[in-house]
Design a protein around this motif. Structure first.
Motif, PDB file in Angstrom:
ATOM      1  N   THR A  70      -8.805  -0.199  -5.277  1.00  0.00           N
ATOM      2  CA  THR A  70      -9.612   0.890  -5.654  1.00  0.00           C
ATOM      3  C   THR A  70      -9.070   2.196  -6.063  1.00  0.00           C
ATOM      4  O   THR A  70      -8.388   2.398  -4.946  1.00  0.00           O
ATOM      5  N   THR A  71      -9.445   2.984  -6.633  1.00  0.00           N
ATOM      6  CA  THR A  71      -8.891   4.433  -6.613  1.00  0.00           C
ATOM      7  C   THR A  71     -10.145   5.192  -5.882  1.00  0.00           C
ATOM      8  O   THR A  71      -9.863   6.616  -5.623  1.00  0.00           O
ATOM      9  N   LEU A  72     -10.775   4.738  -5.143  1.00  0.00           N
ATOM     10  CA  LEU A  72     -12.071   5.412  -4.426  1.00  0.00           C
ATOM     11  C   LEU A  72     -11.333   6.338  -3.581  1.00  0.00           C
ATOM     12  O   LEU A  72     -11.778   7.550  -3.326  1.00  0.00           O
ATOM     13  N   VAL A  73     -10.441   6.058  -2.655  1.00  0.00           N
ATOM     14  CA  VAL A  73      -9.774   6.976  -1.890  1.00  0.00           C
ATOM     15  C   VAL A  73      -9.140   8.067  -2.203  1.00  0.00           C
ATOM     16  O   VAL A  73      -9.258   9.117  -2.114  1.00  0.00           O
ATOM     17  N   THR A  74      -8.208   7.739  -3.336  1.00  0.00           N
ATOM     18  CA  THR A  74      -7.559   8.750  -4.077  1.00  0.00           C
ATOM     19  C   THR A  74      -8.446   9.749  -4.598  1.00  0.00           C
ATOM     20  O   THR A  74      -8.174  10.809  -4.615  1.00  0.00           O
ATOM     21  N   ASN A  75      -9.596   9.355  -5.356  1.00  0.00           N
ATOM     22  CA  ASN A  75     -10.411  10.118  -6.010  1.00  0.00           C
ATOM     23  C   ASN A  75     -11.259  11.028  -4.941  1.00  0.00           C
ATOM     24  O   ASN A  75     -11.527  12.180  -5.203  1.00  0.00           O
ATOM     25  N   TYR A 204       3.057  18.399  10.783  1.00  0.00           N
ATOM     26  CA  TYR A 204       2.254  18.569   9.339  1.00  0.00           C
ATOM     27  C   TYR A 204       1.915  17.450   8.568  1.00  0.00           C
ATOM     28  O   TYR A 204       0.843  17.336   8.374  1.00  0.00           O
ATOM     29  N   GLU A 205       2.922  16.643   8.565  1.00  0.00           N
ATOM     30  CA  GLU A 205       2.653  15.318   7.727  1.00  0.00           C
ATOM     31  C   GLU A 205       1.854  14.426   8.553  1.00  0.00           C
ATOM     32  O   GLU A 205       0.840  13.544   7.788  1.00  0.00           O
ATOM     33  N   ARG A 206       2.037  14.370   9.786  1.00  0.00           N
ATOM     34  CA  ARG A 206       1.308  13.459  10.792  1.00  0.00           C
ATOM     35  C   ARG A 206      -0.428  13.988  10.694  1.00  0.00           C
ATOM     36  O   ARG A 206      -1.443  13.235  10.488  1.00  0.00           O
ATOM     37  N   GLY A 207      -0.551  15.273  10.936  1.00  0.00           N
ATOM     38  CA  GLY A 207      -1.792  16.071  10.803  1.00  0.00           C
ATOM     39  C   GLY A 207      -2.377  15.712   9.369  1.00  0.00           C
ATOM     40  O   GLY A 207      -3.781  15.467   9.384  1.00  0.00           O
ATOM     41  N   SER A 208      -1.471  15.966   8.178  1.00  0.00           N
ATOM     42  CA  SER A 208      -2.128  15.764   6.862  1.00  0.00           C
ATOM     43  C   SER A 208      -2.677  14.217   6.680  1.00  0.00           C
ATOM     44  O   SER A 208      -3.926  14.128   6.388  1.00  0.00           O
ATOM     45  N   THR A 209      -1.902  13.285   7.339  1.00  0.00           N
ATOM     46  CA  THR A 209      -2.414  11.887   6.907  1.00  0.00           C
ATOM     47  C   THR A 209      -3.498  11.798   7.703  1.00  0.00           C
ATOM     48  O   THR A 209      -4.566  10.996   7.274  1.00  0.00           O
ATOM     49  N   VAL A 210      -3.554  12.061   8.937  1.00  0.00           N
ATOM     50  CA  VAL A 210      -4.831  11.673  10.013  1.00  0.00           C
ATOM     51  C   VAL A 210      -6.001  12.268   9.586  1.00  0.00           C
ATOM     52  O   VAL A 210      -6.972  11.954   9.716  1.00  0.00           O
ATOM     53  N   GLU A 313       2.691  11.424  -1.668  1.00  0.00           N
ATOM     54  CA  GLU A 313       1.804  12.873  -1.735  1.00  0.00           C
ATOM     55  C   GLU A 313       0.671  12.475  -2.545  1.00  0.00           C
ATOM     56  O   GLU A 313       0.845  11.903  -3.625  1.00  0.00           O
ATOM     57  N   VAL A 314      -0.329  12.927  -2.240  1.00  0.00           N
ATOM     58  CA  VAL A 314      -1.528  12.755  -2.973  1.00  0.00           C
ATOM     59  C   VAL A 314      -2.209  14.279  -3.516  1.00  0.00           C
ATOM     60  O   VAL A 314      -1.897  15.035  -2.749  1.00  0.00           O
ATOM     61  N   ALA A 315      -3.137  13.924  -4.248  1.00  0.00           N
ATOM     62  CA  ALA A 315      -3.915  15.344  -5.019  1.00  0.00           C
ATOM     63  C   ALA A 315      -2.789  16.506  -5.055  1.00  0.00           C
ATOM     64  O   ALA A 315      -3.128  17.552  -4.627  1.00  0.00           O
ATOM     65  N   GLN A 316      -2.031  16.271  -6.282  1.00  0.00           N
ATOM     66  CA  GLN A 316      -0.933  17.548  -6.282  1.00  0.00           C
ATOM     67  C   GLN A 316      -1.963  18.474  -7.231  1.00  0.00           C
ATOM     68  O   GLN A 316      -2.634  18.126  -7.993  1.00  0.00           O
ATOM     69  N   VAL A 317      -1.608  19.838  -6.705  1.00  0.00           N
ATOM     70  CA  VAL A 317      -2.199  20.825  -7.302  1.00  0.00           C
ATOM     71  C   VAL A 317      -1.831  20.944  -9.050  1.00  0.00           C
ATOM     72  O   VAL A 317      -2.484  21.066  -9.743  1.00  0.00           O
ATOM     73  N   TYR A 318      -0.387  20.768  -8.887  1.00  0.00           N
ATOM     74  CA  TYR A 318       0.202  20.785 -10.061  1.00  0.00           C
ATOM     75  C   TYR A 318       0.714  19.454 -10.364  1.00  0.00           C
ATOM     76  O   TYR A 318       1.381  18.804  -9.676  1.00  0.00           O
ATOM     77  N   PRO A 327       0.997  15.556   2.165  1.00  0.00           N
ATOM     78  CA  PRO A 327       1.874  14.545   2.341  1.00  0.00           C
ATOM     79  C   PRO A 327       1.005  13.661   3.033  1.00  0.00           C
ATOM     80  O   PRO A 327       0.259  13.737   3.867  1.00  0.00           O
ATOM     81  N   VAL A 328       1.556  12.110   3.050  1.00  0.00           N
ATOM     82  CA  VAL A 328       0.913  11.039   3.858  1.00  0.00           C
ATOM     83  C   VAL A 328       2.001  10.367   4.241  1.00  0.00           C
ATOM     84  O   VAL A 328       2.984   9.918   3.677  1.00  0.00           O
ATOM     85  N   GLN A 329       1.977  10.162   5.512  1.00  0.00           N
ATOM     86  CA  GLN A 329       2.896   9.249   6.385  1.00  0.00           C
ATOM     87  C   GLN A 329       2.471   7.933   6.330  1.00  0.00           C
ATOM     88  O   GLN A 329       1.540   7.431   7.237  1.00  0.00           O
ATOM     89  N   ALA A 330       2.660   7.162   5.173  1.00  0.00           N
ATOM     90  CA  ALA A 330       1.924   5.718   5.433  1.00  0.00           C
ATOM     91  C   ALA A 330       2.993   4.852   4.384  1.00  0.00           C
ATOM     92  O   ALA A 330       3.374   5.581   3.217  1.00  0.00           O
ATOM     93  N   PRO A 331       3.280   3.523   4.722  1.00  0.00           N
ATOM     94  CA  PRO A 331       4.238   2.861   3.878  1.00  0.00           C
ATOM     95  C   PRO A 331       3.553   2.732   2.628  1.00  0.00           C
ATOM     96  O   PRO A 331       2.166   2.624   2.322  1.00  0.00           O
ATOM     97  N   ALA A 332       4.260   2.950   1.538  1.00  0.00           N
ATOM     98  CA  ALA A 332       3.925   2.680  -0.086  1.00  0.00           C
ATOM     99  C   ALA A 332       4.837   2.236  -0.795  1.00  0.00           C
ATOM    100  O   ALA A 332       6.175   2.605  -0.642  1.00  0.00           O
ATOM    101  N   ILE A 333       4.566   1.643  -1.911  1.00  0.00           N
ATOM    102  CA  ILE A 333       5.512   1.130  -3.016  1.00  0.00           C
ATOM    103  C   ILE A 333       6.142   2.275  -3.547  1.00  0.00           C
ATOM    104  O   ILE A 333       5.652   3.158  -3.879  1.00  0.00           O
ATOM    105  N   GLU A 334       7.610   2.364  -3.306  1.00  0.00           N
ATOM    106  CA  GLU A 334       8.280   3.770  -3.788  1.00  0.00           C
ATOM    107  C   GLU A 334       8.093   3.682  -5.381  1.00  0.00           C
ATOM    108  O   GLU A 334       8.287   2.579  -6.175  1.00  0.00           O
TER     109      GLU A 334
END
Lengths: 697, 557
Positions: A70-75, A204-210, A313-318, A327-334
């Motif tokens: 689902t795109t629920l989280v991203t949205n 910063y990255e860990r704080g953004s993720t949590v 990286e999510v929710a890019q302003v541009y 930034p998100v520190q979580a394993p993701a498909i490259e």
């Protein structure tokens, strides 16, 4: 014939919800596509399933597995529709998520905006405590002070808490204590602590993720429970599994706790589907190309494994500007994603150049040829003018396209300003967007130390099959492979995904000083935790595959390389063997031999996964039947303009016979272009393969 | 070859850009210098056979990109095209002709196609060390600042020039890293050369001259069109800068005549026997960057966009010093130049130019011995706030005009004996205005050593705060304080006692428009988030807003 046993994949996207059903007993497959209901996305799933059941008479009571992305989280993050979230930080550091990297991602744009943190400053509160870099507690947590802050925040109406203390990846005791305080004050409130969600260095990255995790958790949990309930009510007794961005699935309660891992589940599912195809066709170098309405993505799949990234990286302003998102520190498909899709708008810039995207006409007003009010020329308009898609056969004829509107838009905005004919201008748009995608894919492949020429392309997505030929030619690839269900690739991919869970733990140490028995213990602890998470989804202990690795780099450099730690003689590991692996990967990646210089291990990783499901690729129900010979004019540069190209429906292709380009293969949801340098063939496994002539290089 | 169709040109141009990008990415991954990898302080670009820069990587700072673009001609003066052989690689760190500082090494790889020279790849990369006294602002001559590598061949027809390597190795503290970084630059150049050859083969082009003519002429035309939107005339601006120990005056007059812009720094202070002098190449780089930001931010940066912009400074001034004036800390004043140019633009187009930014990267370099006796050297970078824009508040704690990234607190503490006590936004530091300036930050740290350690500071805007625009107030000036309130020198070296707490307060950006015109809602929100204090709201914004339940007061410094 044995009793039916259905596996269902359901992918909720921004516009459409795709459904793919396979009967594991007979191997037959069914697909469905319904508009997404944004008010209650569970409706889209239930509606889609009921319409398939009605159409075909299948009994969904025979469903074993239900996989969901689902795109629920991203949205929720993009639209900032999460919970009112507070954050506790080490005193003196509450602005880490606002200060970020201090970087300006565009050198010349003085007007740029940076992404605002999800937790506003008023709700970021200090906790009096301090853990040092080696994990030593310098200042014990002041529980009374923390409790005061928590009470104040709860009074403010905060609905969720994130906790991120300095060096908690090394010693989590203070974060755990903070959680206890919060739970004592407000037992029902959600708490995410960074040492559990992303125990990696860099505050910063860990704080953004949590904070993302805490922001979305309170909406994800009720959603998943509601979905489970509705499936139950519909008499679908399946085990529900949720797709994660790393390409694995997990049990709903794991997803509720780690919703940040669901961020890119749709694209990840597509990549897993492509990896499944790579395995089936025995190609160890696959470039997966997925092109939809607004974006195109490229993935590297080596040895049937998609490459993994440690961060996203999510929710890019541009859009598509690296550094403009959270930034998100979580394993993701490259992957690499660019703003190139069927809806991408073409224009002439101030330098007189023909540009395409990243702005998109989206589904409203849509391309000019949709006749929904769009007047600007898009990629779909160009494809229509060039004959790659048919005005009457688009989406199996469900939508008629207006060729004249497409020509008008191209004429006004491109052809006349550049002094070209409409056909030439349409060809220019098609070429530029193909080249943009090829360039992005090329850089992506080269950045990972690979060369594109040896790759087979697998293409999915509504526009993927149409553009695969042009992109593959630009990259000089030998072959393209497209499944008949390319239009619902992500829903298909979910069914190919194993249950999996990964953990990372930062602990910097010089490679020569690693205490391997200790490292073995650390990895073992992580592995046990991962196994527990995987077993929650019903996987047996004997089916588990454990993969240990470490992020290693030269001291003084900033770029870590993930090194496989399997196949070593644990716990008496030969450090030199690890160094050899690092140096060999360094050379492959960078094209230069690394120096003889100290090497540091930064982060330790473990992943555990269950078995990979086996699925049929062909649809046995979709038998070959010869149709009338149909042709239409299609434009190819190699032929110097329009030629009469054969148009073949997927069902008319006979296994084993070849069709030389120029030709168009109509899949219903998408259309494959086969240019003059290509030859298409239906493989015995039901996949369509296009062999391409190659240029010498 | 005749004119290239617009869509083919777009494709070829994009291809050149992605080749330069790839070259930069390889360098970023393999460089040993912290400044390169954390700060992206490197540049990579493609040049045609006439030495004109046609495409550059996005990565990098104006100081590197623009100096390299203009520096190529010096390589070609020393080594005319007909003397360059396949397999040659050129090298230099001439601070007066290239990036302004001996640590910045430029490598040039010629590209041959069918045995004919068709172009060059060049990169500029900050070396970990270049010998001399180390990176500091207080040397008195460039000779003290390290080894000068004149324009020479590092490779001769595919063979390493061993004498050059031996000279280099013998003169730097970390020979393996320095030579390793040079090799990385060469490898990146080779990759670029290979890709360019593939491009020429694929499109059956003999060279890139027709393509570069198009790129240069179209960029130049777009730049000139943009310049002509500007009021004609001459606009002057003068201001003071902290200087090294005493303030110095910087003066500029910017003149638009026809489609040309000329910025002249006549009236600027003389060069100093201290490392803050800015070689003319670096002065040109940051000044033309500033002009482009205001006039045409979206025109591609290449030879064509430079042509209409002329930058001059009197010989012997601090912005055009004469050899052997020291230059190691040239970035301090270099980063200040956009402030000066923007000042002149304020006069030309009032109300449209952002207020002044904290401009100037604060570099904190610490070295000494850990408690276990091993030596350490560590640098981190910090930024203040940017000026308020028209209609938008300034960005807090954001690098400008360079494009650096900071080093995470946790990374600093793992890699060095430094322990940070605070790293937070600095309330009330953003200049008041209808649009508020971006906030600076407060950084408090101590160093856990047994003996004193050395702080080599490069901090600016202590005396002269970033100024407001269109009636907006100035941002807060910076300061540097040690134990018991002792002042620490902002430029140069000082000793820090074990456990002594050092406080850096970085400047905030200037405000834009009158503070009394800021909406009450915006002031209220700023109080709620602690960006400003209720006192400031009362005294500066003229609003009496009582702190509500959620108002914070953690901004104590």
């Amino acid at each position: 014939m044995s009793a039916a046993a259905y596996w269902i994949g359901a992918d909720i996207g921004g516009t459409f919800t795709d459904i793919f059903i396979v009967d594991r007993a007979s191997g037959s497959c069914l697909t469905g596509k319904v508009l997404t209901d944004h008010q209650d996305p569970t409706n889209s799933i239930i509606d889609g399933l009921s319409s398939i059941a009605q159409r075909t008479g299948i009994d969904l009571g025979a469903t074993e597995h239900f996989l969901h992305g689902t795109t629920l989280v991203t949205n929720a993050v993009i639209q900032r529709r999460g919970a009112k979230t507070a954050m506790l930080t080490t005193e003196g550091f509450r602005d880490a998520v606002e200060i970020g990297t201090e970087h300006r991602f565009d050198l010349y744009d003085l007007d740029l905006e940076k992404p605002a943190p999800l937790v506003p400053r008023r709700w970021r509160r200090p906790a009096r405590e301090r853990v040092l870099a080696d994990g030593h507690v310098e200042l014990a947590i002041d529980t009374a002070q923390v409790e005061r802050e928590v009470r104040d925040l709860v009074d403010e109406g905060v609905e969720s808490f994130a906790v991120c203390f300095l060096h908690s990846y090394r010693n989590p005791v203070h974060e755990q204590a903070a959680r206890e305080i919060i739970q004592a004050v407000a037992p029902d409130i959600h708490v995410s602590i960074s040492s559990e969600i992303a125990p990696e260095i860099r505050e910063y990255e860990r704080g953004s993720t949590v904070s993302i995790n805490a922001f979305v958790a309170p909406i994800v949990a009720p959603y998943l429970r509601r979905l489970g309930l509705r499936l139950h009510q519909e008499g679908i007794p399946a085990q529900l599994l949720i797709m994660q961005s790393n390409g694995g699935t997990c049990a709903p309660d794991v997803a509720e706790k780690h919703p940040v891992r669901l961020l890119e589940s749709g694209p990840a599912a597509g990549a897993i589907g492509a990896a499944y195809i790579a395995r089936a066709i025995r190609r160890d170098r696959v470039l997966f190309f997925d092109m939809g309405g607004t974006t195109a993505k490229a993935f590297i799949i080596d040895d049937a494994q998609p490459l993994l990234a440690r961060e996203l990286e999510v929710a890019q302003v541009y859009r598509f500007k690296r550094g403009s998102g959270l930034p998100v520190q979580a394993p993701a498909i490259e992957m690499i994603e660019i703003g190139a899709g069927g809806g991408s708008i073409a224009y002439v810039d101030r330098l007189g150049l023909l540009k395409v995207g990243p702005d998109s006409a989206e589904s409203e007003p849509g391309p000019a040829c949709y006749g929904l009010g769009g007047t600007r020329p898009t990629v779909t308009d160009a494809d229509l003018v060039l004959g790659y898609i048919g005005a009457a056969t688009f989406l199996s004829g469900r939508m008629r396209l207006d060729v004249e509107a497409a020509r008008r838009a191209i004429d006004e905005h491109i052809a006349r300003p550049l002094g070209l004919s409409v056909d030439e201008a349409a060809w220019g748009i098609h070429q530029v967007v193909n080249e943009n995608m090829a360039a992005a894919a090329r850089v992506h492949v080269l950045e990972h130390g690979r060369t594109p020429e040896n790759y087979t392309m697998v293409a999915f997505g509504g526009a993927g099959p149409t553009h695969a030929y042009g992109v593959a030619r630009a990259l000089n690839l030998p072959e393209i492979v497209i499944p008949w269900h390319a239009g619902v690739g992500s829903a298909f991919g979910m069914l190919c995904a194993p249950v999996s869970f990964e953990m990372a733990q930062s602990r910097s140490v010089t490679l020569d000083e690693v205490n391997w028995p200790d490292a073995a213990d650390l990895l073992e602890t992580m592995s046990r935790e991962c196994q527990a998470q995987v077993q929650r989804a019903g996987v047996q202990g004997t089916e588990l595959v454990v993969q240990r690795s470490a992020d290693i780099r030269y001291r003084g450099q900033g770029h870590e390389i993930q090194i496989d730690l399997e196949g070593l003689s644990w716990p008496d590991v030969d450090t030199n063997e690890v160094r050899r692996r690092f140096r060999s990967q360094y050379r492959d990646l960078n094209g230069v031999e690394g120096p003889d210089h100290p090497v540091d291990v930064i982060t330790w990783r473990t992943s555990v996964r269950g078995p990979i499901p086996q699925l049929p690729l062909a649809n046995p129900d979709n038998g070959a039947s010869p149709g009338a010979f149909v042709s239409r004019p299609v434009y190819f540069a190699e032929t110097g303009g329009f030629v009469d190209a054969r148009v073949i429906a997927r069902g008319e292709l006979k296994s084993g016979t070849s069709v030389a380009g120029p030709a168009i293969v109509d899949l219903g949801d998408a259309s494959i272009s086969v240019g003059p340098a290509g030859e298409a063939q239906l493989r015995p496994d039901g996949l369509i393969a296009i062999r391409l002539e190659r240029r010498e290089s | 070859m005749t004119a290239i169709p617009a869509y083919i040109l777009e494709i070829l141009w994009n291809r050149l850009l992605s080749i330069a990008e790839e070259q930069a990415q390889v360098l970023m991954r393999t460089a040993f210098s912290t400044i390169v990898r954390e700060a992206g302080d490197l540049s990579a670009a493609v040049f045609d056979r006439r030495g004109r820069m046609v495409a550059q990587a996005r990565t990098g700072t104006p100081g590197h990109i623009n100096t390299m673009a203009r520096g190529m001609r010096f390589f070609l003066e020393e080594f005319p095209v007909e003397t360059i052989r396949k397999g040659d690689v050129l090298i230099s760190n001439d601070p007066y002709k290239l990036a302004g500082q001996l640590n910045d090494m430029c490598l040039v790889t010629p590209v041959f196609h069918h045995d004919r020279l068709v172009g060059f790849f060049a990169s500029c990369c900050h070396m970990v060390d270049i010998g001399g006294v180390g990176l500091t602002a207080d040397a008195r001559e460039v000779f003290e600042e390290g080894l000068h590598v004149p324009f020479c061949k590092f490779h001769v027809e595919g063979h390493e020039n061993r004498d050059v390597v031996r000279f280099l190795r013998a003169n730097v503290r970390t020979p393996d890293e320095v030579i390793g970084d040079i090799y990385a630059q060469i490898a990146a150049g080779e990759i670029g050369a290979r890709r360019l050859e593939q491009l020429l083969t694929e499109f059956a082009l003999p060279d890139i001259e027709t393509l570069s003519d198009e790129i240069v002429s179209r960029s130049e035309r777009a730049m000139r069109e943009a310049i002509q939107q500007f009021p004609e005339g001459r606009f002057s601006f003068a201001c003071m800068n902290d200087g090294f120990d005493v303030p110095i005056r910087i003066e500029v007059s910017v003149e638009r005549r026809g489609s040309d812009i000329h910025a002249d720094f006549e009236g600027t202070a003389d060069a100093l026997p201290r490392g803050i002098n800015v070689p003319l190449a670096y002065t040109i780089a940051y000044s033309s960057y500033a002009v482009k930001c205001i006039v045409a931010p979206d025109v591609p940066n290449n030879e064509g966009s430079f042509l209409p912009i002329k930058i001059t400074a009197p010989e012997g001034s601090i912005l055009n010093p004469i050899h052997p004036a020291p230059t190691a800390a040239r970035h301090i004043l270099g980063h200040f130049l956009p402030s000066v140019i923007f000042g002149a633009f304020q006069a030309a187009v009032p109300g449209t130019v952002p207020a002044d930014s904290a401009a100037g990267l604060w570099v904190t370099q610490l070295s000494g011995r850990r408690r276990d006796g091993t030596s350490f050297a560590f640098a981190f970078f910090s930024c203040g706030g940017m000026g308020a824009r028209v209609g938008k508040d300034g960005l807090s704690v954001t690098s400008f005009p360079s494009g650096i990234q900071n080093v995470a607190t946790e990374v600093i503490e793992v890699a060095s004996p430094v322990v940070l006590r605070q790293r937070e936004l600095r309330p009330d530091s953003g200049g008041a205005g209808r649009q508020r300036g971006g906030l600076g930050q407060v950084i408090r740290f101590e160093v856990r050593t047994d003996g004193p350690c050395t702080l080599s500071a490069m901090y600016d805007r202590i005396r002269y705060a970033p100024w407001g625009a269109a009636g907006g107030a100035d941002g807060a000036a910076g300061d540097v304080i040690g134990a018991n309130g002792r002042q620490i020198t902002p430029k140069g070296r000082s000793l820090i006692e074990p456990g002594e707490e050092v406080t850096l307060r970085l400047p905030g950006g200037g405000g834009h428009g009158f503070a009394t015109e800021r909406t009450e809602a915006a002031v209220r929100e700023d109080i709620r988030d602690g960006y400003i204090t209720p006192e400031a709201a009362r005294n500066v914004y003229g609003r009496n807003i009582e702190p509500g339940a959620s108002t914070l007061d953690y901004g104590k410094e």
